[in-house]
Scaffold this active site. Sequence first.
Site, PDB file in Angstrom:
ATOM      1  N   LYS A  10       0.823  -1.212   0.000  1.00 38.41           N
ATOM      2  CA  LYS A  10       0.000   0.000   0.000  1.00 38.41           C
ATOM      3  C   LYS A  10       0.862   1.269   0.000  1.00 38.41           C
ATOM      4  O   LYS A  10       2.077   1.199   0.217  1.00 38.41           O
ATOM      5  CB  LYS A  10      -0.927  -0.037   1.216  1.00 38.41           C
ATOM      6  CG  LYS A  10      -1.950  -1.183   1.155  1.00 38.41           C
ATOM      7  CD  LYS A  10      -2.870  -1.102   2.353  1.00 38.41           C
ATOM      8  CE  LYS A  10      -3.950  -2.155   2.309  1.00 38.41           C
ATOM      9  NZ  LYS A  10      -4.887  -2.026   3.450  1.00 38.41           N
ATOM     10  N   TYR A  50     -12.468  -1.471  -3.633  1.00 38.28           N
ATOM     11  CA  TYR A  50     -13.015  -1.571  -2.274  1.00 38.28           C
ATOM     12  C   TYR A  50     -14.534  -1.409  -2.230  1.00 38.28           C
ATOM     13  O   TYR A  50     -15.085  -1.030  -1.202  1.00 38.28           O
ATOM     14  CB  TYR A  50     -12.337  -0.547  -1.362  1.00 38.28           C
ATOM     15  CG  TYR A  50     -10.965  -0.979  -0.890  1.00 38.28           C
ATOM     16  CD1 TYR A  50     -10.800  -2.148  -0.153  1.00 38.28           C
ATOM     17  CD2 TYR A  50      -9.834  -0.213  -1.153  1.00 38.28           C
ATOM     18  CE1 TYR A  50      -9.549  -2.553   0.296  1.00 38.28           C
ATOM     19  CE2 TYR A  50      -8.570  -0.611  -0.703  1.00 38.28           C
ATOM     20  CZ  TYR A  50      -8.440  -1.782   0.015  1.00 38.28           C
ATOM     21  OH  TYR A  50      -7.206  -2.182   0.472  1.00 38.28           O
ATOM     22  N   ASN A 113      -1.931   0.091   6.948  1.00 35.36           N
ATOM     23  CA  ASN A 113      -1.451  -1.203   7.446  1.00 35.36           C
ATOM     24  C   ASN A 113      -0.570  -1.937   6.441  1.00 35.36           C
ATOM     25  O   ASN A 113      -0.543  -3.157   6.378  1.00 35.36           O
ATOM     26  CB  ASN A 113      -2.629  -2.049   7.950  1.00 35.36           C
ATOM     27  CG  ASN A 113      -3.638  -2.351   6.860  1.00 35.36           C
ATOM     28  OD1 ASN A 113      -3.456  -1.967   5.714  1.00 35.36           O
ATOM     29  ND2 ASN A 113      -4.701  -3.060   7.208  1.00 35.36           N
ATOM     30  N   HIS A 116      -2.141  -5.337   1.620  1.00 36.40           N
ATOM     31  CA  HIS A 116      -3.451  -5.977   1.454  1.00 36.40           C
ATOM     32  C   HIS A 116      -3.253  -7.446   1.116  1.00 36.40           C
ATOM     33  O   HIS A 116      -2.303  -7.799   0.422  1.00 36.40           O
ATOM     34  CB  HIS A 116      -4.204  -5.297   0.300  1.00 36.40           C
ATOM     35  CG  HIS A 116      -5.413  -6.072  -0.150  1.00 36.40           C
ATOM     36  ND1 HIS A 116      -6.633  -5.953   0.470  1.00 36.40           N
ATOM     37  CD2 HIS A 116      -5.578  -7.002  -1.138  1.00 36.40           C
ATOM     38  CE1 HIS A 116      -7.506  -6.764  -0.121  1.00 36.40           C
ATOM     39  NE2 HIS A 116      -6.889  -7.407  -1.102  1.00 36.40           N
ATOM     40  N   GLU A 127      -9.698  -9.907  -7.681  1.00 37.10           N
ATOM     41  CA  GLU A 127      -8.740  -8.843  -7.367  1.00 37.10           C
ATOM     42  C   GLU A 127      -7.514  -8.901  -8.286  1.00 37.10           C
ATOM     43  O   GLU A 127      -7.003  -7.868  -8.707  1.00 37.10           O
ATOM     44  CB  GLU A 127      -8.316  -8.948  -5.903  1.00 37.10           C
ATOM     45  CG  GLU A 127      -9.447  -8.579  -4.941  1.00 37.10           C
ATOM     46  CD  GLU A 127      -9.051  -8.731  -3.475  1.00 37.10           C
ATOM     47  OE1 GLU A 127      -9.913  -8.537  -2.614  1.00 37.10           O
ATOM     48  OE2 GLU A 127      -7.868  -9.033  -3.193  1.00 37.10           O
TER      49      GLU A 127
HETATM   50  P1  AMP Z   1      -9.922  -5.390   4.173  1.00 35.24           P
HETATM   51  O1  AMP Z   1     -10.767  -5.583   2.947  1.00 35.24           O
HETATM   52  O2  AMP Z   1     -10.386  -6.141   5.374  1.00 35.24           O
HETATM   53  O3  AMP Z   1      -8.440  -5.499   3.883  1.00 35.24           O
HETATM   54  O4  AMP Z   1     -10.139  -3.877   4.600  1.00 35.24           O
HETATM   55  C1  AMP Z   1      -9.723  -2.911   3.735  1.00 35.24           C
HETATM   56  C2  AMP Z   1      -8.839  -1.930   4.372  1.00 35.24           C
HETATM   57  O5  AMP Z   1      -9.645  -0.936   4.958  1.00 35.24           O
HETATM   58  C3  AMP Z   1      -7.957  -2.428   5.498  1.00 35.24           C
HETATM   59  O6  AMP Z   1      -6.823  -3.121   5.082  1.00 35.24           O
HETATM   60  C4  AMP Z   1      -7.621  -1.104   6.157  1.00 35.24           C
HETATM   61  O7  AMP Z   1      -6.651  -0.382   5.395  1.00 35.24           O
HETATM   62  C5  AMP Z   1      -8.958  -0.398   6.067  1.00 35.24           C
HETATM   63  N1  AMP Z   1      -9.792  -0.653   7.245  1.00 35.24           N
HETATM   64  C6  AMP Z   1     -10.414  -1.803   7.588  1.00 35.24           C
HETATM   65  N2  AMP Z   1     -11.095  -1.656   8.740  1.00 35.24           N
HETATM   66  C7  AMP Z   1     -10.889  -0.384   9.123  1.00 35.24           C
HETATM   67  C8  AMP Z   1     -11.319   0.395  10.237  1.00 35.24           C
HETATM   68  N3  AMP Z   1     -12.113  -0.107  11.187  1.00 35.24           N
HETATM   69  N4  AMP Z   1     -10.912   1.683  10.302  1.00 35.24           N
HETATM   70  C9  AMP Z   1     -10.130   2.207   9.328  1.00 35.24           C
HETATM   71  N5  AMP Z   1      -9.684   1.525   8.262  1.00 35.24           N
HETATM   72  C10 AMP Z   1     -10.054   0.253   8.163  1.00 35.24           C
END
Ligand code: AMP
Length: 142
Positions: A10, A50, A113, A116, A127
């Site tokens: 990222k 997303y 973070n 991904h 994806e």
């Molecule tokens: P995921 O599809 O689970 O990878 O979620 C997508 C991305 O959204 C995550 O990798 C984080 O960068 C962001 N994200 C997920 N949950 C949260 C949250 N509660 N608050 C802020 N960012 C989030």
Amino acid sequence: MSNRTLAILKPDCVQKNLIGEVITKITGAGFKIISMKMVHLNEKSAGGFYEVHKERPFFNDLIKYMTSGPCVPIALEKENAVEDFRKLIGATDPAKAEEGTIRKLYADSIEANIVHGSDSDENAKMEILHFFSRKELLENHG
Ligand code: AMP
């Protein structure tokens, strides 16, 4: 494609100059790189990727962050790729990630973070095709 997953290094990973270190962890864990590129996502592409999070309160911030600079999508191959890659990167929130995982080592927050990883074989397939054409995948992988 059940032996494949999509990683994205990222924008914070690229910004912190950690591309090399993170890829070393990934290949060191036995993943083979099928295809890889550096792209600067626009709102449309990040929003499409997303789409599932469209209604979530963090969606706008997530799109702002994912379009803040270049990122590096990587199509990876390994037996049990989706599950093994999620173990390697650790929990979404780095504060909850296990010791030694990529997010525990390098990530600052639940949003920024570092990396991904696809969460299912079905999503991995979609994806990977979001970033790489079938032609590219075939050319790079015989
Ligand atoms: P995921 O599809 O689970 O990878 O979620 C997508 C991305 O959204 C995550 O990798 C984080 O960068 C962001 N994200 C997920 N949950 C949260 C949250 N509660 N608050 C802020 N960012 C989030």
